[in-house]
Design a protein around this motif. Structure first.
Motif, PDB file in Angstrom:
ATOM      1  N   ASP A  36      -5.916  -0.841  -5.062  1.00 37.95           N
ATOM      2  CA  ASP A  36      -5.018  -1.824  -3.333  1.00 37.95           C
ATOM      3  C   ASP A  36      -6.167  -2.811  -3.023  1.00 37.95           C
ATOM      4  OD1 ASP A  36      -3.727  -2.327  -1.587  1.00 37.95           O
ATOM      5  OD2 ASP A  36      -3.750  -0.578  -1.092  1.00 37.95           O
ATOM      6  N   GLU A  37      -6.167  -4.316  -3.309  1.00 36.99           N
ATOM      7  CA  GLU A  37      -7.262  -4.940  -2.771  1.00 36.99           C
ATOM      8  C   GLU A  37      -7.972  -4.720  -3.975  1.00 36.99           C
ATOM      9  OE1 GLU A  37      -5.793  -8.057   0.014  1.00 36.99           O
ATOM     10  OE2 GLU A  37      -3.909  -6.212   0.357  1.00 36.99           O
ATOM     11  N   THR A  85       0.871  -1.437  -0.098  1.00 36.99           N
ATOM     12  CA  THR A  85      -0.038   0.142   0.118  1.00 36.99           C
ATOM     13  C   THR A  85       0.907   1.406  -0.273  1.00 36.99           C
ATOM     14  OG1 THR A  85      -1.423  -0.927   1.165  1.00 36.99           O
ATOM     15  CG2 THR A  85      -2.129   1.767   0.997  1.00 36.99           C
TER      16      THR A  85
HETATM   17 MG   LIG Z   1      -2.163  -2.614   1.472  1.00 32.58          MG
END
Ligand SMILES: [Mg+2]
Ligand SMILES: Nc1ncnc2c1ncn2[C@@H]1O[C@H](COP(=O)(O)OP(=O)(O)O)[C@@H](O)[C@H]1O
Length: 224
Positions: free
Chosen positions: A168-169, A46
């Motif tokens: 992000d995911e 991240t």
């Molecule tokens: Mg992360």
């Protein structure tokens, strides 16, 4: 669109200590790639995405974006780069519950200073169509399924026509079937030319990538 990271380092201050999260990252990304960044929880995925997406600053090294040295941009310039060049998709969708779908997707256009209301309407409607949610324009986020909410978030990420999407995911909060739908949508956008840089810790997702990069102890350990 081209990205180059040269010997990039990032620290966080934690009390009196410095947490050295990214140690010497080197990376080149070309237009049209679908990059997946993997690595264990806490490995700095991240953090790296936030640097690339102008949400945060690096401490050492250099970041070149389309040939420009953007290593040390101030907050105003970073906001400008964010508004102009990139779209973000997050694990938890990050929609605003008090705004309807149309209004959520419209936000980046307002930030980018698109004053013409009809122009904004046209752009929002185009993106809602692209993600298959034209019928939900007036719905509120909490009346939608997780997959639909993530589609709204993708429409919002795309509305400024960025050449680069950071995710992000994006499937982390979705069941696997819905996750596949979202991946197919990202892949479709990528096929149309949008560069996608996605973080995941799910190995099954790597089939969608044109390149996989793994972060470990603040460095990349492999690329293929
Ligand atoms: Mg992360
Ligand atoms: N704002 C912050 N302040 C201090 N430490 C942070 C901050 N953000 C992340 N960290 C720490 O940096 C490391 C990397 O975090 P992160 O980039 O979120 O990893 P990942 O996304 O791979 O799980 C972790 O040890 C995390 O606790």
């Amino acid at each position: 669109m081209q990205i180059i990271l040269k010997d990039v380092q990032k620290y966080y201050k934690v009390g009196k200590d410095k947490l050295h999260v990214l140690k010497n990252l080197n990376l080149e990304i070309e237009s049209g790639e679908f990059i997946m960044i993997m690595g264990k929880s806490g490995s700095g995925k991240t953090t790296m995405l936030n640097l690339l997406g102008f949400l945060d600053k690096l401490d050492k090294g250099q970041y070149f974006f389309e040939g420009h040295d953007v290593s040390h941009l101030g907050e105003n310039m970073r906001s400008e780069y964010r508004a102009k060049h990139v779209g973000f998709v997050f694990q938890q969708f990050n929609l605003i519950d008090t705004l309807n779908v149309f209004q959520n997707v419209e936000i980046p256009l307002i930030y980018a200073g698109v004053k013409d209301k009809n122009k904004r309407k046209e752009l929002v409607e185009k993106r809602l169509f692209d993600v298959g949610l034209s019928e939900k324009a007036l719905s509120y986020p909490n009346h939608l399924s997780g997959g639909q909410q993530q589609r709204v978030a993708i429409a919002r990420a795309l509305v400024n026509n960025p050449n680069l999407i950071f995710a992000d995911e994006p499937t982390g909060a979705l069941d696997s079937e819905t996750g596949i739908e979202i991946m197919n949508l990202l892949k479709e956008l990528n096929n149309k030319g949008t560069t996608v840089i996605m973080v995941t810790h799910d190995h099954d997702m790597t089939q969608y990538a044109s390149r996989v990069i793994t972060l470990k102890d603040g460095r990349f350990i492999k690329g293929d």
